[in-house]
Write a protein that holds these residues in place. Structure first.
Motif, PDB file in Angstrom:
ATOM      1  N   LYS B 745       9.186   2.676  14.770  1.00 51.98           N
ATOM      2  CA  LYS B 745       9.933   3.108  13.256  1.00 51.98           C
ATOM      3  C   LYS B 745       9.089   2.214  12.125  1.00 51.98           C
ATOM      4  CE  LYS B 745      14.144   3.584  10.973  1.00 51.98           C
ATOM      5  NZ  LYS B 745      15.773   3.473  11.088  1.00 51.98           N
ATOM      6  N   GLU B 746       8.908   0.784  12.553  1.00 52.74           N
ATOM      7  CA  GLU B 746       8.190   0.126  11.455  1.00 52.74           C
ATOM      8  C   GLU B 746       6.750   0.731  11.185  1.00 52.74           C
ATOM      9  OE1 GLU B 746       8.040  -4.148  12.793  1.00 52.74           O
ATOM     10  OE2 GLU B 746       5.898  -4.321  11.888  1.00 52.74           O
ATOM     11  N   MET B 747       5.833   1.180  12.124  1.00 52.92           N
ATOM     12  CA  MET B 747       4.749   1.824  11.827  1.00 52.92           C
ATOM     13  C   MET B 747       5.096   2.979  11.059  1.00 52.92           C
ATOM     14  SD  MET B 747       2.559  -0.158  13.630  1.00 52.92           S
ATOM     15  CE  MET B 747       3.373  -1.541  14.624  1.00 52.92           C
ATOM     16  N   ALA B 748       6.060   3.678  11.336  1.00 58.60           N
ATOM     17  CA  ALA B 748       6.240   4.946  10.583  1.00 58.60           C
ATOM     18  C   ALA B 748       6.644   4.726   9.349  1.00 58.60           C
ATOM     19  CB  ALA B 748       7.428   5.819  11.273  1.00 58.60           C
ATOM     20  N   VAL B 749       7.341   3.457   8.926  1.00 54.02           N
ATOM     21  CA  VAL B 749       7.630   3.160   7.486  1.00 54.02           C
ATOM     22  C   VAL B 749       6.459   2.814   6.828  1.00 54.02           C
ATOM     23  CG1 VAL B 749       8.552   1.385   6.343  1.00 54.02           C
ATOM     24  CG2 VAL B 749       9.811   2.247   7.949  1.00 54.02           C
ATOM     25  N   TYR B 750       5.491   2.006   7.724  1.00 53.72           N
ATOM     26  CA  TYR B 750       4.203   1.656   6.864  1.00 53.72           C
ATOM     27  C   TYR B 750       3.330   3.120   6.530  1.00 53.72           C
ATOM     28  CZ  TYR B 750       4.657  -3.080   8.511  1.00 53.72           C
ATOM     29  OH  TYR B 750       5.057  -4.253   9.007  1.00 53.72           O
ATOM     30  N   GLU B 751       3.348   3.909   7.512  1.00 54.34           N
ATOM     31  CA  GLU B 751       2.563   5.137   7.061  1.00 54.34           C
ATOM     32  C   GLU B 751       3.163   5.925   6.007  1.00 54.34           C
ATOM     33  OE1 GLU B 751       0.858   7.427  10.517  1.00 54.34           O
ATOM     34  OE2 GLU B 751       2.339   6.402  11.670  1.00 54.34           O
ATOM     35  N   SER B 752       4.620   5.856   5.881  1.00 57.44           N
ATOM     36  CA  SER B 752       5.257   6.731   4.929  1.00 57.44           C
ATOM     37  C   SER B 752       4.928   6.078   3.701  1.00 57.44           C
ATOM     38  CB  SER B 752       6.849   6.761   5.166  1.00 57.44           C
ATOM     39  OG  SER B 752       7.269   5.435   4.955  1.00 57.44           O
ATOM     40  N   LEU B 753       4.694   4.683   3.848  1.00 58.27           N
ATOM     41  CA  LEU B 753       4.598   3.972   2.271  1.00 58.27           C
ATOM     42  C   LEU B 753       2.925   4.210   1.794  1.00 58.27           C
ATOM     43  CD1 LEU B 753       6.902   0.932   3.047  1.00 58.27           C
ATOM     44  CD2 LEU B 753       6.883   2.807   1.361  1.00 58.27           C
ATOM     45  N   GLY B 754       2.182   4.839   2.788  1.00 56.95           N
ATOM     46  CA  GLY B 754       0.734   5.075   2.166  1.00 56.95           C
ATOM     47  C   GLY B 754      -0.210   4.292   3.204  1.00 56.95           C
ATOM     48  N   MET B 755       0.055   3.596   4.300  1.00 57.61           N
ATOM     49  CA  MET B 755      -1.019   2.784   4.962  1.00 57.61           C
ATOM     50  C   MET B 755      -1.721   3.799   5.684  1.00 57.61           C
ATOM     51  SD  MET B 755      -0.294  -0.220   7.666  1.00 57.61           S
ATOM     52  CE  MET B 755      -0.372  -1.738   6.927  1.00 57.61           C
ATOM     53  N   THR B 756      -2.877   3.867   5.374  1.00 57.20           N
ATOM     54  CA  THR B 756      -3.972   4.690   6.246  1.00 57.20           C
ATOM     55  C   THR B 756      -4.188   4.491   7.812  1.00 57.20           C
ATOM     56  OG1 THR B 756      -5.775   3.634   5.741  1.00 57.20           O
ATOM     57  CG2 THR B 756      -5.095   5.147   4.176  1.00 57.20           C
ATOM     58  N   GLN B 757      -4.604   5.594   8.439  1.00 56.24           N
ATOM     59  CA  GLN B 757      -4.757   4.969   9.880  1.00 56.24           C
ATOM     60  C   GLN B 757      -5.525   4.074  10.267  1.00 56.24           C
ATOM     61  OE1 GLN B 757      -5.927   7.562  13.255  1.00 56.24           O
ATOM     62  NE2 GLN B 757      -5.289   9.312  12.112  1.00 56.24           N
ATOM     63  N   LEU B 758      -6.716   3.957   9.340  1.00 56.30           N
ATOM     64  CA  LEU B 758      -7.742   2.970   9.594  1.00 56.30           C
ATOM     65  C   LEU B 758      -7.083   1.462   9.154  1.00 56.30           C
ATOM     66  CD1 LEU B 758     -10.693   1.944   9.784  1.00 56.30           C
ATOM     67  CD2 LEU B 758     -10.903   2.231   7.267  1.00 56.30           C
ATOM     68  N   GLN B 759      -6.101   1.445   8.215  1.00 55.05           N
ATOM     69  CA  GLN B 759      -5.229   0.131   7.947  1.00 55.05           C
ATOM     70  C   GLN B 759      -4.473  -0.169   9.013  1.00 55.05           C
ATOM     71  OE1 GLN B 759      -4.141   1.501   4.114  1.00 55.05           O
ATOM     72  NE2 GLN B 759      -4.949  -0.347   3.002  1.00 55.05           N
ATOM     73  N   LEU B 760      -3.799   0.821   9.574  1.00 58.89           N
ATOM     74  CA  LEU B 760      -2.915   0.570  10.736  1.00 58.89           C
ATOM     75  C   LEU B 760      -3.600  -0.024  11.738  1.00 58.89           C
ATOM     76  CD1 LEU B 760      -0.233   3.455  11.449  1.00 58.89           C
ATOM     77  CD2 LEU B 760      -0.001   0.956  11.246  1.00 58.89           C
ATOM     78  N   ARG B 761      -4.770   0.652  12.228  1.00 56.46           N
ATOM     79  CA  ARG B 761      -5.633   0.204  13.259  1.00 56.46           C
ATOM     80  C   ARG B 761      -5.806  -1.107  12.993  1.00 56.46           C
ATOM     81  NH1 ARG B 761      -9.299   4.980  13.386  1.00 56.46           N
ATOM     82  NH2 ARG B 761      -8.233   6.544  14.384  1.00 56.46           N
ATOM     83  N   ARG B 762      -6.525  -1.706  11.937  1.00 54.40           N
ATOM     84  CA  ARG B 762      -6.838  -2.908  11.569  1.00 54.40           C
ATOM     85  C   ARG B 762      -5.726  -3.708  11.719  1.00 54.40           C
ATOM     86  NH1 ARG B 762      -8.900  -3.225   5.832  1.00 54.40           N
ATOM     87  NH2 ARG B 762      -8.770  -5.341   6.033  1.00 54.40           N
ATOM     88  N   PRO B 828      -3.255  -2.064  22.254  1.00 50.56           N
ATOM     89  CA  PRO B 828      -2.650  -1.603  20.996  1.00 50.56           C
ATOM     90  C   PRO B 828      -3.235  -0.492  20.404  1.00 50.56           C
ATOM     91  CG  PRO B 828      -3.125  -4.007  20.662  1.00 50.56           C
ATOM     92  CD  PRO B 828      -3.765  -3.555  22.123  1.00 50.56           C
ATOM     93  N   LEU B 829      -4.284  -0.277  20.314  1.00 56.48           N
ATOM     94  CA  LEU B 829      -4.864   0.973  19.807  1.00 56.48           C
ATOM     95  C   LEU B 829      -4.636   2.307  20.583  1.00 56.48           C
ATOM     96  CD1 LEU B 829      -8.695   0.131  18.871  1.00 56.48           C
ATOM     97  CD2 LEU B 829      -6.396   0.321  17.240  1.00 56.48           C
ATOM     98  N   GLY B 830      -4.582   1.936  22.244  1.00 53.47           N
ATOM     99  CA  GLY B 830      -3.945   3.199  22.829  1.00 53.47           C
ATOM    100  C   GLY B 830      -2.485   3.665  22.618  1.00 53.47           C
ATOM    101  N   CYS B 831      -1.591   2.585  22.419  1.00 52.67           N
ATOM    102  CA  CYS B 831      -0.397   2.617  22.063  1.00 52.67           C
ATOM    103  C   CYS B 831       0.001   3.342  20.797  1.00 52.67           C
ATOM    104  CB  CYS B 831       0.436   1.477  22.311  1.00 52.67           C
ATOM    105  SG  CYS B 831       0.636   0.733  23.953  1.00 52.67           S
ATOM    106  N   LEU B 832      -0.945   3.147  19.635  1.00 54.81           N
ATOM    107  CA  LEU B 832      -0.774   3.600  18.695  1.00 54.81           C
ATOM    108  C   LEU B 832      -0.939   5.218  18.732  1.00 54.81           C
ATOM    109  CD1 LEU B 832      -0.292   3.226  15.456  1.00 54.81           C
ATOM    110  CD2 LEU B 832      -2.796   2.876  15.195  1.00 54.81           C
TER     111      LEU B 832
END
Lengths: 241, 848
Positions: B745-762, B828-832
């Motif tokens: 859910k936390e990852m979903a919140v970040y994405e909904s607020l504009g965090m890109t895939q690259l930023q999530l991976r980083r 982590p990347l695999g889980c993402l």
């Protein structure tokens, strides 16, 4: 909705005006020093048997905390809660649990159904914990009233939000508790479904002579109740019948 | 009214949970199977080692009975058999003893065939059968070999034997009907004849039999044996008690098995951590589940039953699977751990239900503890708190509470904050990795530090030890009249180019006497205490013959001296390179022939010989004792007589020995070679001694023994350490997986607020690298220090220190760390990738 004849909840000698719930100077504080939060700050309240009472307040007013205290889900910092003749503070954790499953029915905002049990099993779960035999006739009447006949073998993840909430209502009713506590029962539902759920609660209260306490932040929903109690900043600020 | 009485619902609920979460259940069952496997394996090996040692002591004793009574009459025997403490008895009616010289040290009794006694002493014919006709006889193979009788049914057997009642020696003829392979260590055995044959051979034989007694509860065997006799009014009846129940020997059995049992502690700890870490993936859900059911009225007792049933469901498949895999592992390794079981597989010879029971218990304990932990998280909480459990610390770190600092919310800071939130995960994973890495590095260091050259120098004083045929078996008594090793053979060996040194040893047992002055230093030493406060003679309590010889010496001064004539390599190994307790070795004066060098115990911390400068008489000649040297037992093969269990050796030049004892043969020959020619020399030697009965311990035998000891002592622990390490890696990987999956859910919140895939991976890789970096920063010093302390202590103080050259190594850790660093990025990347299969809105709706 079909009407149902049910055994009277009221005991002989007890009148409608008797208070089933009595709360005295109830306080609940969290934290200390600068971080002290006064969730309840001296609440006195009596709830009459057989009535549908709504407790209204804005977010953070203390209404959920009050409900948790009434249901023995939490312990007060000060004050007392009495349900019927039982002072909740005198019970041990195990006794409180058993008291809760026999005397109190809960309806949660998030339904809190057990995902691995079917609808029928969820409904009779508190009864099963008590090793009592479920009153099948009574429960089927509730099931029919709530329109769940065709869903008895389904699992919660196969139901819509409204259906899940109806299962939660059936579970609360099935044990024939002294009091039903509903925590924002329509919080996760659309307006149409919400209306349906509130109507059911209303009918339940009338036909089963069931004492229901519902908390909500929505005054329109609260208007369906016999009595509306306003709570703000941990205190009761208004009480209208 | 407030009674709590339905537990059946807990079983149904648990069964549903088990079925609904199949993936997690399979993972948990696999983890517990690993625990069960390792526990089964290490307990089974430990039990086998203990049982093997017990078996070897029983072999030395010659029977599995607890007590052997000699010379009871049938009435006494029947009465003993009825004693309340006696579980069962076996009887032996002895007619006499075989008296052929060729039998040497072994006692072979001519006896009436008895199946019970035969079974207790491993004397049941495996070829042929027990005698049925009066002229038939069944014997063991060693006796047949000694008497040159072919192993063939119907072979003629002519026996010289002396009746037990002391009559004249006689010769009788039988026909062989059956034979068996006696365990190599047995010094006593029987030759079976029928009761009718016994009646014919000894018509007036006294009512005299030996009785083997097995007790219900063997404790203090000497005391129990005496009590039984006292109650029969037969105090004077001689008896012996089984060596395997001797206290000193039982202690040794337990010491040998203990390291294997100890391994189980590490297995259980790592197992609990692994199972708990798997359960932790759904800790929040579990904790909220407990809150939910509490709110619906599930009492603490019912929750307790739920946990018990959960552990039981996991153990039901895991324990049998672990038993099976553990047993297979045990079966494969057992022959390398325990030798000398005479062709029988040691895994089956010492199979015992106890290791399986212990393994089941520990696996159950592991499962129960790990299942209990999530419930314990919310056990003190009220249902309202439990239903809102998040698993993350609510406390805001002090430095973050200050509103004055306005940081930009950058990905690296978010990564660091993510790690700080869930410290417990990091602590558990670090603890598990640290333990398993330390074990693996420690065992690896021990393995590479065990020095073969040092071992060879201490154990093998020479490259080849050639032994006279009468000492081929370690329990065969040396026969000085045996001349299987000839001077010609020695010349031929010495003539080989590969030979760099050669020497011989000759020995002769002689009755000697020490006066008070001669006895005093020896008695004082053995009656005195060592540095640990233990009376020195107590160390020999496991050898009754030594004790009896010492007591005789102490009270009367009589003892057996062993005169040893030595030359060449034998002289340098024993004397020039010897460790002297007292006095100084002077080679020239020694060669003159008027002096001897005495040797008692192999210790140098006390004197166990008559005083230096005193005189001893050997073979009618007087010699002065020049010095006392520490005894080197590995030079001499075969056994001396029982009376010589306590003895003093006197070394003299071989020329002097030959003057005193001209008929005595050569007992041992020591040879050193150029190791580059090892193969050729061993081929030559093997050809030369074939069919002569001469035995030789080759350098390659020592090397094999070293390899075997290394395997026994370190390879098995390394294997267990490797599996524990694998468990540690799984824990670590599991912690990484958990860290992402519970934050859908936390990852979903970040994405909904504009965090890109690259930023999530980083973010996740950053978290992973920080996590890996912190783990490395902790593990490297912790594992290095713990391994250094443990192996450093081991290299100096352990029982193996004598063959160790400490080579501190952390190779397993240096191999593992890069693997961990790869995992912290990949997992982590695999889980993402997995969680992003659900849409943002779907994940936002999750109730975490």
């Amino acid at each position: 909705m079909a009407s149902i004849n049910l055994p009277e909840q009221q005991k002989k000698g007890e009148s409608d005006m008797d208070a089933i719930v009595k709360v005295t100077n109830l306080k609940k504080y969290y934290g200390n020093g600068e971080a002290l939060v006064k969730a309840l700050d001296g609440v006195d309240l009596e709830i009459e048997r057989g009535k549908f009472t709504a407790i209204v307040g804005t977010s953070g007013s203390g209404k959920s905390t009050l409900l948790n205290m009434l249901g023995g889900l939490d312990v007060p910092s000060e004050g007392s809660v009495r349900i019927g003749n039982q002072e909740l503070a005198r019970l041990t954790a195990e006794q409180a649990t058993i008291f809760r499953r026999k005397q109190i029915g809960f309806i949660f905002q998030n339904y809190n159904l057990v995902p691995v049990l079917t609808v029928w099993e969820n409904i009779i779960f508190p009864i099963s914990l008590d090793a009592r035999k479920p009153d099948r006739k009574f429960i089927m009447e509730i099931v029919n009233l709530l329109g769940l006949e065709s869903k008895l073998d389904s699992f919660p993840n196969q139901l819509s939000g409204g259906q899940q909430q109806r299962v939660a209502i059936a579970r609360a009713l099935a044990t024939k508790p002294s009091i039903i506590l509903a925590d924002e029962p329509t919080g996760n539902l659309d307006s149409r479904t919400s209306d349906g759920v509130i109507s059911l609660l209303r009918v339940t209260s009338e036909q089963f002579h069931q004492t229901i306490v519902m908390i909500t932040h929505n005054p329109e929903i609260a208007a369906h109740a016999d009595r509306v109690v306003h709570i703000e900043d941990g205190r009761i600020v208004a009480d209208a019948s | 009214m407030l009674a709590n009485n339905n537990l059946k619902i807990c079983h149904r609920l648990m069964w549903r949970e088990f079925r609904f979460h199949k993936g997690c259940s399979i993972l948990l069952v696999t983890a517990l199977t690993l625990v069960s496997m390792l526990c089964t394996f290490s307990f089974a090996i430990g039990f086998m080692v203990r049982s093997g040692l017990k078996y070897s002591y029983q072999i030395q004793y010659g029977s599995t009975s607890h007590i052997l009574y000699y010379g009871l009459n049938s009435v006494q025997a029947a009465s003993v058999a009825r004693h309340a403490d006696v579980k069962e008895t076996v009887r032996l009616k002895v007619l006499g003893l075989l008296s052929d010289d060729m039998l040497g040290y072994r006692n072979v009794k001519l006896a009436v065939a008895d199946d019970g006694w035969a079974a207790a002493t491993e004397a049941v014919p495996v070829s042929g059968r027990m005698p049925e006709a009066d002229d038939e006889i069944a014997m063991d193979e060693l006796t047949l070999q000694s008497l040159a009788i072919p192993r063939k049914e119907g072979a003629k057997v002519q026996l010289r034997w002396t009746p037990v009642d002391g009559g004249e020696e006689r010769v009788d003829t039988f026909y062989l009907c059956g034979w068996w392979k006696s365990p190599m260590g047995y010094t006593e055995t029987c030759a079976w004849v029928t009761p009718n044959a016994a009646g014919r051979l000894c018509p007036d034989a006294p009512d005299y039999l030996d009785l083997g007694v097995t007790l219900y509860r063997p404790r203090n065997l000497d005391r129990q044996a005496q009590e039984i006799l006292r109650e029969q009014g037969a105090d004077k009846v001689p008896y012996t008690t089984n060596l395997a129940y001797n206290r000193a020997r039982r202690q040794r059995m337990n010491e040998k098995a203990f390291p294997f049992y100890l391994m189980n502690i590490a297995v259980v700890v790592c197992g609990i951590l692994m199972v708990y870490n798997i359960v932790r993936i759904s800790t929040v859900q579990n904790a909220r589940f407990y809150g939910r059911v509490k709110s619906l009225g599930m009492s603490p007792r019912q929750i307790g039953r739920f946990i018990v049933v959960q552990a039981a469901y996991l153990c039901l498949p895991a324990i049998p699977a672990g038993w099976l895999s553990g047993f297979v592992l045990y079966m494969v390794t057992a022959p390398y751990v325990l030798l000398g079981t005479g062709g029988e597989h040691p895994a089956f010879l010492f199979l015992n239900p106890a290791p399986f029971a212990c393994s089941a218990l520990l696996t159950w304990f592991t499962a129960f503890t790990a299942c209990l932990l999530p419930a314990r998280l919310v056990s003190g909480s009220r249902p309202a708190e439990a239903m809102k459990y998040t698993g993350l610390s609510a406390a805001i770190p002090a430095e973050d509470r200050s509103g004055a600092k306005k940081r930009r919310c950058r990905v690296p800071f978010m990564a660091l904050y993510g790690i700080r939130r869930d410290k417990k995960k990091a602590v558990f994973a670090a603890a598990s990795m640290c333990l398993s890495m330390t074990l693996l590095c420690g065992f690896w260091t021990q393995y590479i530090s065990t020095d073969e050259e040092k071992y060879m120098r201490e154990i093998a004083y020479c490259d080849y030890l050639i032994a006279d045929a009468s000492t081929a078996n370690s329990l065969q008594r040396y026969n000085p009249a045996s001349h299987s090793v000839t001077p010609e053979l020695i010349e031929e060996i010495a003539g080989q180019k590969a030979v760099t040194a050669i020497g011989t040893v000759r020995t002769m047992e002689i009755p000697m006497y020490a006066d008070e002055a001669g006895r005093a230093p020896i008695v004082e030493s053995f009656e005195g205490e060592n540095e640990e406060g233990v009376v020195r003679k107590a160390y020999m309590s496991g050898s009754p013959d030594w004790v009896s010889g010492y007591e005789k010496f102490r009270t009367t001064g009589e003892y057996i001296g062993i005169a040893s004539g030595i030359d060449g390599l034998a002289e340098s190994v024993i004397l020039s390179e010897g460790e002297y307790v007292e006095g100084v070795y002077d080679a020239e004066r020694f060669a003159a022939g008027n002096y001897v060098i005495a040797a008692g115990a192999s210790e140098t911390s006390f004197v166990s010989t008559p005083p230096i400068g005193s005189s001893v008489e050997i073979g009618g000649r007087q010699f002065k004792i020049m010095a006392a040297v520490s005894y080197k037992g590995h030079i001499i093969t075969g056994a001396d007589s029982r009376e010589a269990a306590f003895n003093v050796s006197y070394y003299m030049p071989v020329q002097v020995f030959e003057e005193l004892f001209p008929e005595c043969g050569i007992r041992n020959v020591l040879v050193n070679i150029d190791h580059n020619s090892q193969k050729e020399f061993e081929e030559f030697l093997s050809k030369k001694i074939r069919d002569t009965g001469i035995a030789v311990k080759m350098r390659s035998d020592y090397q094999w023994e070293f390899g075997n000891a290394l395997f026994h002592n370190y390879v098995i622990p390394i294997f267990v350490g490797a599996v524990l390490f694998l468990i540690g890696i799984l824990n670590f990987a599991n912690a990484l997986v958990t860290g992402v999956l519970i934050r859908k859910k936390e990852m979903a919140v970040y994405e909904s607020l504009g965090m890109t895939q690259l930023q999530l991976r980083r973010l996740l890789v950053g978290e992973g690298l920080m996590y890996g970096g912190m783990m490395t920063a902790f593990l490297v010093p912790a594992v290095s220090l713990m391994t250094w302390l443990w192996t450093g202590w081991w290299a100096v103080y352990s029982a193996s220190a004598w063959c160790v050259t400490w080579k501190y190594s952390l190779l397993p850790m240096w191999i593992a760390l890069p693997v961990l660093l790869v995992l912290v990025m990949v997992i982590p990347l695999g889980c993402l990738h997995m969680i992003r299969k659900e849409s943002v809105t779907q994940r936002l709706q999750i109730v975490e």
